[in-house]
Motif scaffolding. Structure first.
Motif, PDB file in Angstrom:
ATOM      1  N   ARG A   1       0.841  -1.205   0.000  1.00 50.72           N
ATOM      2  CA  ARG A   1       0.000   0.000   0.000  1.00 50.72           C
ATOM      3  C   ARG A   1       0.874   1.252   0.000  1.00 50.72           C
ATOM      4  NH1 ARG A   1      -2.719  -1.134   4.083  1.00 50.72           N
ATOM      5  NH2 ARG A   1      -4.536  -1.981   3.036  1.00 50.72           N
ATOM      6  N   SER A   2       1.882   1.270   0.841  1.00 52.87           N
ATOM      7  CA  SER A   2       2.791   2.417   0.913  1.00 52.87           C
ATOM      8  C   SER A   2       3.522   2.627  -0.414  1.00 52.87           C
ATOM      9  CB  SER A   2       3.791   2.193   2.050  1.00 52.87           C
ATOM     10  OG  SER A   2       4.737   3.231   2.083  1.00 52.87           O
ATOM     11  N   GLY A   3       3.969   1.535  -1.022  1.00 51.48           N
ATOM     12  CA  GLY A   3       4.648   1.629  -2.317  1.00 51.48           C
ATOM     13  C   GLY A   3       3.733   2.178  -3.393  1.00 51.48           C
ATOM     14  N   LEU A   4       2.500   1.708  -3.431  1.00 52.45           N
ATOM     15  CA  LEU A   4       1.528   2.204  -4.408  1.00 52.45           C
ATOM     16  C   LEU A   4       1.240   3.688  -4.191  1.00 52.45           C
ATOM     17  CD1 LEU A   4      -0.869  -0.861  -4.427  1.00 52.45           C
ATOM     18  CD2 LEU A   4       0.292   0.071  -6.454  1.00 52.45           C
ATOM     19  N   GLN A   5       1.089   4.088  -2.946  1.00 53.20           N
ATOM     20  CA  GLN A   5       0.809   5.506  -2.657  1.00 53.20           C
ATOM     21  C   GLN A   5       2.005   6.382  -3.030  1.00 53.20           C
ATOM     22  OE1 GLN A   5      -1.987   6.778  -2.141  1.00 53.20           O
ATOM     23  NE2 GLN A   5      -3.243   5.095  -1.425  1.00 53.20           N
ATOM     24  N   SER A   6       3.212   5.909  -2.779  1.00 54.68           N
ATOM     25  CA  SER A   6       4.401   6.658  -3.173  1.00 54.68           C
ATOM     26  C   SER A   6       4.460   6.819  -4.694  1.00 54.68           C
ATOM     27  CB  SER A   6       5.661   5.943  -2.660  1.00 54.68           C
ATOM     28  OG  SER A   6       6.811   6.638  -3.066  1.00 54.68           O
ATOM     29  N   LEU A   7       4.153   5.749  -5.413  1.00 54.03           N
ATOM     30  CA  LEU A   7       4.144   5.817  -6.878  1.00 54.03           C
ATOM     31  C   LEU A   7       3.021   6.725  -7.369  1.00 54.03           C
ATOM     32  CD1 LEU A   7       4.848   2.048  -7.526  1.00 54.03           C
ATOM     33  CD2 LEU A   7       6.376   3.956  -8.129  1.00 54.03           C
ATOM     34  N   ARG A   8       1.911   6.748  -6.656  1.00 53.93           N
ATOM     35  CA  ARG A   8       0.818   7.661  -7.005  1.00 53.93           C
ATOM     36  C   ARG A   8       1.260   9.112  -6.845  1.00 53.93           C
ATOM     37  NH1 ARG A   8      -2.627  10.719  -4.502  1.00 53.93           N
ATOM     38  NH2 ARG A   8      -2.083   9.912  -2.464  1.00 53.93           N
ATOM     39  N   ARG A   9       1.957   9.410  -5.740  1.00 56.02           N
ATOM     40  CA  ARG A   9       2.442  10.781  -5.521  1.00 56.02           C
ATOM     41  C   ARG A   9       3.437  11.193  -6.601  1.00 56.02           C
ATOM     42  NH1 ARG A   9       2.760   8.787  -0.466  1.00 56.02           N
ATOM     43  NH2 ARG A   9       5.020   8.746  -0.490  1.00 56.02           N
ATOM     44  N   LYS A  10       4.177  10.230  -7.134  1.00 52.38           N
ATOM     45  CA  LYS A  10       5.149  10.527  -8.189  1.00 52.38           C
ATOM     46  C   LYS A  10       4.472  10.676  -9.557  1.00 52.38           C
ATOM     47  CE  LYS A  10       9.228   8.445  -6.028  1.00 52.38           C
ATOM     48  NZ  LYS A  10       8.861   8.723  -4.673  1.00 52.38           N
ATOM     49  N   GLY A  11       3.191  10.357  -9.626  1.00 52.47           N
ATOM     50  CA  GLY A  11       2.430  10.564 -10.850  1.00 52.47           C
ATOM     51  C   GLY A  11       2.453   9.415 -11.841  1.00 52.47           C
ATOM     52  N   VAL A  12       3.016   8.259 -11.464  1.00 51.45           N
ATOM     53  CA  VAL A  12       3.102   7.141 -12.404  1.00 51.45           C
ATOM     54  C   VAL A  12       2.024   6.085 -12.173  1.00 51.45           C
ATOM     55  CG1 VAL A  12       5.549   7.474 -12.870  1.00 51.45           C
ATOM     56  CG2 VAL A  12       4.864   5.924 -11.054  1.00 51.45           C
ATOM     57  N   VAL A  13       1.294   6.212 -11.084  1.00 52.48           N
ATOM     58  CA  VAL A  13       0.205   5.301 -10.770  1.00 52.48           C
ATOM     59  C   VAL A  13      -1.014   6.159 -10.462  1.00 52.48           C
ATOM     60  CG1 VAL A  13      -0.641   3.695  -9.005  1.00 52.48           C
ATOM     61  CG2 VAL A  13       1.646   3.405  -9.932  1.00 52.48           C
TER      62      VAL A  13
END
Length: 165
Positions: A128-140
């Motif tokens: 979940r944390s990894g997905l949220q980090s990738l979301r903040r980076k704009g790639v997810v």
């Protein structure tokens, strides 16, 4: 302002992980709390970081020049980034995550895909944390159904992923 070796290394982390938040830096720096991260940033790196409109931590241009580290996110225009540098688990997530034209996946579905593809066993919170980090980076991107679900925000071939050590 002259920085110690530790401060330069931590500033390099800020540059590499941006946009980031206290919890991500807390984990990287092995600190006890997010307030310790905030205190360190304010006491040691005040001139070299700022918080954006979403309260995410970003490095100044001067910081990136000072530590000679590539920012974790590079964009060629105003769209999604074309290149990211992320930890190994996030690299693996990007490899198994549904593409932009596919049905988005829940955290649990991504966890099962990771276990199957890589013979790893992260816990749900790490995924979940990894997905949220990738979301903040704009790639997810996230799609809210019964539970939040995720998919790539762009075609896989339009993104260069570098695994950070």
């Amino acid at each position: 302002m002259t920085l110690s070796e530790e401060a330069k290394a931590r500033l390099a982390d800020v540059v590499e992980l941006q946009p980031t938040k206290n919890a991500e830096l807390q984990e990287r720096w092995e600190l006890e709390s997010g307030s310790e991260v905030h205190q360190y940033l304010e006491n040691e790196l005040k001139e070299y970081y700022f918080r954006d409109d979403n309260s995410l931590i970003r490095a100044t241009a001067e910081a990136a020049d000072l530590v000679d580290v590539e920012p974790g996110v590079e964009s060629v225009d105003e769209g999604p980034p074309s290149r990211v540098r992320v930890p190994e688990l996030q690299t693996q997530i990007l490899e198994v995550l549904a593409g932009p034209d596919e049905r988005s996946q829940s955290v649990v579905a991504v966890l099962h895909a990771l276990r199957e593809a890589f013979d790893v066993d992260p816990d749900t919170d790490e995924v979940r944390s990894g997905l949220q980090s990738l979301r903040r980076k704009g790639v997810v991107e996230v799609e809210y159904r019964t539970v939040p679900t995720f998919r790539l925000a762009m075609a896989r071939e339009d993104l260069e992923v570098e695994t950070a050590d």
